[in-house]
Design a protein around this motif. Sequence first.
Motif, PDB file in Angstrom:
ATOM      1  N   ASP A  34       6.286 105.809  89.010  1.00 47.33           N
ATOM      2  CA  ASP A  34       6.854 106.949  88.295  1.00 47.33           C
ATOM      3  C   ASP A  34       5.999 107.390  87.101  1.00 47.33           C
ATOM      4  N   GLY A  35       4.721 106.975  87.083  1.00 49.30           N
ATOM      5  CA  GLY A  35       3.846 107.368  85.986  1.00 49.30           C
ATOM      6  C   GLY A  35       3.863 106.391  84.831  1.00 49.30           C
ATOM      7  N   THR A  36       4.530 105.282  84.981  1.00 51.41           N
ATOM      8  CA  THR A  36       4.601 104.289  83.924  1.00 51.41           C
ATOM      9  C   THR A  36       4.339 102.908  84.500  1.00 51.41           C
ATOM     10  N   SER A  37       3.984 101.987  83.651  1.00 53.44           N
ATOM     11  CA  SER A  37       3.797 100.609  84.104  1.00 53.44           C
ATOM     12  C   SER A  37       4.961  99.724  83.659  1.00 53.44           C
ATOM     13  N   GLU A  38       5.986 100.332  83.073  1.00 56.50           N
ATOM     14  CA  GLU A  38       7.144  99.562  82.612  1.00 56.50           C
ATOM     15  C   GLU A  38       7.774  98.784  83.752  1.00 56.50           C
ATOM     16  N   GLY A  39       7.950  97.510  83.534  1.00 56.34           N
ATOM     17  CA  GLY A  39       8.644  96.666  84.490  1.00 56.34           C
ATOM     18  C   GLY A  39       7.858  96.319  85.741  1.00 56.34           C
ATOM     19  N   ILE A  40       6.594  96.752  85.843  1.00 57.08           N
ATOM     20  CA  ILE A  40       5.804  96.484  87.049  1.00 57.08           C
ATOM     21  C   ILE A  40       5.589  94.981  87.217  1.00 57.08           C
ATOM     22  N   GLN A  41       5.673  94.541  88.454  1.00 55.56           N
ATOM     23  CA  GLN A  41       5.529  93.117  88.762  1.00 55.56           C
ATOM     24  C   GLN A  41       4.490  92.980  89.863  1.00 55.56           C
ATOM     25  N   THR A  87       8.253  92.975  93.272  1.00 57.18           N
ATOM     26  CA  THR A  87       6.872  92.479  93.218  1.00 57.18           C
ATOM     27  C   THR A  87       5.998  93.162  94.252  1.00 57.18           C
ATOM     28  N   ARG A  88       4.774  93.453  93.851  1.00 57.50           N
ATOM     29  CA  ARG A  88       3.727  93.925  94.762  1.00 57.50           C
ATOM     30  C   ARG A  88       2.621  92.883  94.750  1.00 57.50           C
ATOM     31  N   PHE A  89       2.040  92.659  95.908  1.00 55.10           N
ATOM     32  CA  PHE A  89       0.973  91.672  96.042  1.00 55.10           C
ATOM     33  C   PHE A  89      -0.372  92.365  96.188  1.00 55.10           C
ATOM     34  N   VAL A  90      -1.374  91.816  95.522  1.00 54.34           N
ATOM     35  CA  VAL A  90      -2.762  92.244  95.682  1.00 54.34           C
ATOM     36  C   VAL A  90      -3.484  91.039  96.258  1.00 54.34           C
ATOM     37  N   HIS A  91      -3.793  91.089  97.553  1.00 54.51           N
ATOM     38  CA  HIS A  91      -4.466  89.982  98.233  1.00 54.51           C
ATOM     39  C   HIS A  91      -5.972  90.176  98.126  1.00 54.51           C
ATOM     40  N   LEU A  92      -6.626  89.312  97.353  1.00 55.96           N
ATOM     41  CA  LEU A  92      -8.077  89.333  97.229  1.00 55.96           C
ATOM     42  C   LEU A  92      -8.635  88.491  98.364  1.00 55.96           C
ATOM     43  N   ILE A 124     -14.052  96.161  92.788  1.00 57.65           N
ATOM     44  CA  ILE A 124     -12.783  95.537  93.172  1.00 57.65           C
ATOM     45  C   ILE A 124     -11.640  96.159  92.374  1.00 57.65           C
ATOM     46  N   LEU A 125     -11.844  96.293  91.066  1.00 50.85           N
ATOM     47  CA  LEU A 125     -10.799  96.883  90.222  1.00 50.85           C
ATOM     48  C   LEU A 125     -10.527  98.334  90.613  1.00 50.85           C
ATOM     49  N   SER A 126     -11.565  99.093  90.855  1.00 52.09           N
ATOM     50  CA  SER A 126     -11.399 100.493  91.243  1.00 52.09           C
ATOM     51  C   SER A 126     -10.644 100.618  92.565  1.00 52.09           C
ATOM     52  N   GLU A 127     -11.034  99.801  93.555  1.00 54.54           N
ATOM     53  CA  GLU A 127     -10.358  99.836  94.852  1.00 54.54           C
ATOM     54  C   GLU A 127      -8.901  99.399  94.716  1.00 54.54           C
ATOM     55  N   THR A 128      -8.662  98.366  93.911  1.00 59.95           N
ATOM     56  CA  THR A 128      -7.300  97.874  93.705  1.00 59.95           C
ATOM     57  C   THR A 128      -6.433  98.951  93.081  1.00 59.95           C
ATOM     58  N   THR A 129      -6.939  99.590  92.048  1.00 58.75           N
ATOM     59  CA  THR A 129      -6.193 100.652  91.374  1.00 58.75           C
ATOM     60  C   THR A 129      -5.858 101.783  92.335  1.00 58.75           C
ATOM     61  N   ALA A 130      -6.864 102.227  93.101  1.00 60.12           N
ATOM     62  CA  ALA A 130      -6.642 103.330  94.040  1.00 60.12           C
ATOM     63  C   ALA A 130      -5.610 102.944  95.099  1.00 60.12           C
ATOM     64  N   LYS A 131      -5.722 101.739  95.636  1.00 63.89           N
ATOM     65  CA  LYS A 131      -4.787 101.316  96.683  1.00 63.89           C
ATOM     66  C   LYS A 131      -3.378 101.125  96.140  1.00 63.89           C
ATOM     67  N   ASN A 153      -2.038 102.721  93.605  1.00 63.04           N
ATOM     68  CA  ASN A 153      -1.495 104.066  93.373  1.00 63.04           C
ATOM     69  C   ASN A 153      -1.140 104.747  94.676  1.00 63.04           C
ATOM     70  N   LYS A 154      -1.960 104.596  95.704  1.00 61.79           N
ATOM     71  CA  LYS A 154      -1.670 105.191  97.006  1.00 61.79           C
ATOM     72  C   LYS A 154      -0.410 104.562  97.607  1.00 61.79           C
ATOM     73  N   ALA A 155      -0.287 103.241  97.487  1.00 61.33           N
ATOM     74  CA  ALA A 155       0.876 102.537  98.039  1.00 61.33           C
ATOM     75  C   ALA A 155       2.164 102.950  97.336  1.00 61.33           C
ATOM     76  N   SER A 156       2.066 103.285  96.052  1.00 68.32           N
ATOM     77  CA  SER A 156       3.287 103.653  95.303  1.00 68.32           C
ATOM     78  C   SER A 156       3.774 105.047  95.644  1.00 68.32           C
ATOM     79  N   THR A 157       2.914 105.862  96.266  1.00 64.72           N
ATOM     80  CA  THR A 157       3.318 107.217  96.611  1.00 64.72           C
ATOM     81  C   THR A 157       3.767 107.341  98.059  1.00 64.72           C
TER      82      THR A 157
END
Length: 178
Positions: free
Chosen positions: A5-12, A107-112, A164-171, A173-177
Amino acid sequence: MTIDDGTSEGIQIIVMGVSGSGKSTIGALIAGALGVPFVDGDSLHPQSNVEKMAGGQPLNDDDRWPWLATVGKTLADAGEQGSGMVIACSALRRTYRDAILRAAPKTRFVHLSGTREVLASRLEGRSDHFMPPALLDSQFATLEPLEDDEPGIVVDIDQRVTQILSETTAKLNKASTV
């Protein structure tokens, strides 16, 4: 970086993967980008687990369940307080991730993810960690990669940290939409 929703409040977020995948480094960078606290899940292990791993013994499920409960509760508490949090946690099996999700369902998982060769070379260069390189095979044997029906993304670690950080951020954000 903001998510949903445009915020990082409460993100897990759980940054997951085998030892040497960069969970702590990437997790701290994601947390910094989101402006939320970062916790290295290793710091949540009971001393008996740390001693076992430092002695070259892999953890079993009896060792892991109390630790996973602590990880889930820590995330859930941060979410309830609205501060959000990123935790680096191996979360190697689906049942472990399910346990975390029961405690912290947002919770959202970021699998490296990386090959054994890439991870072994990373572990060889580390001297400040209680997880010896010899346990990498046991972690790969335990690993159940993140599945399509789980809330999260997979990122290949065979690239520079900035990528890695750039790809993680993009993915994320894409997953949240979606």
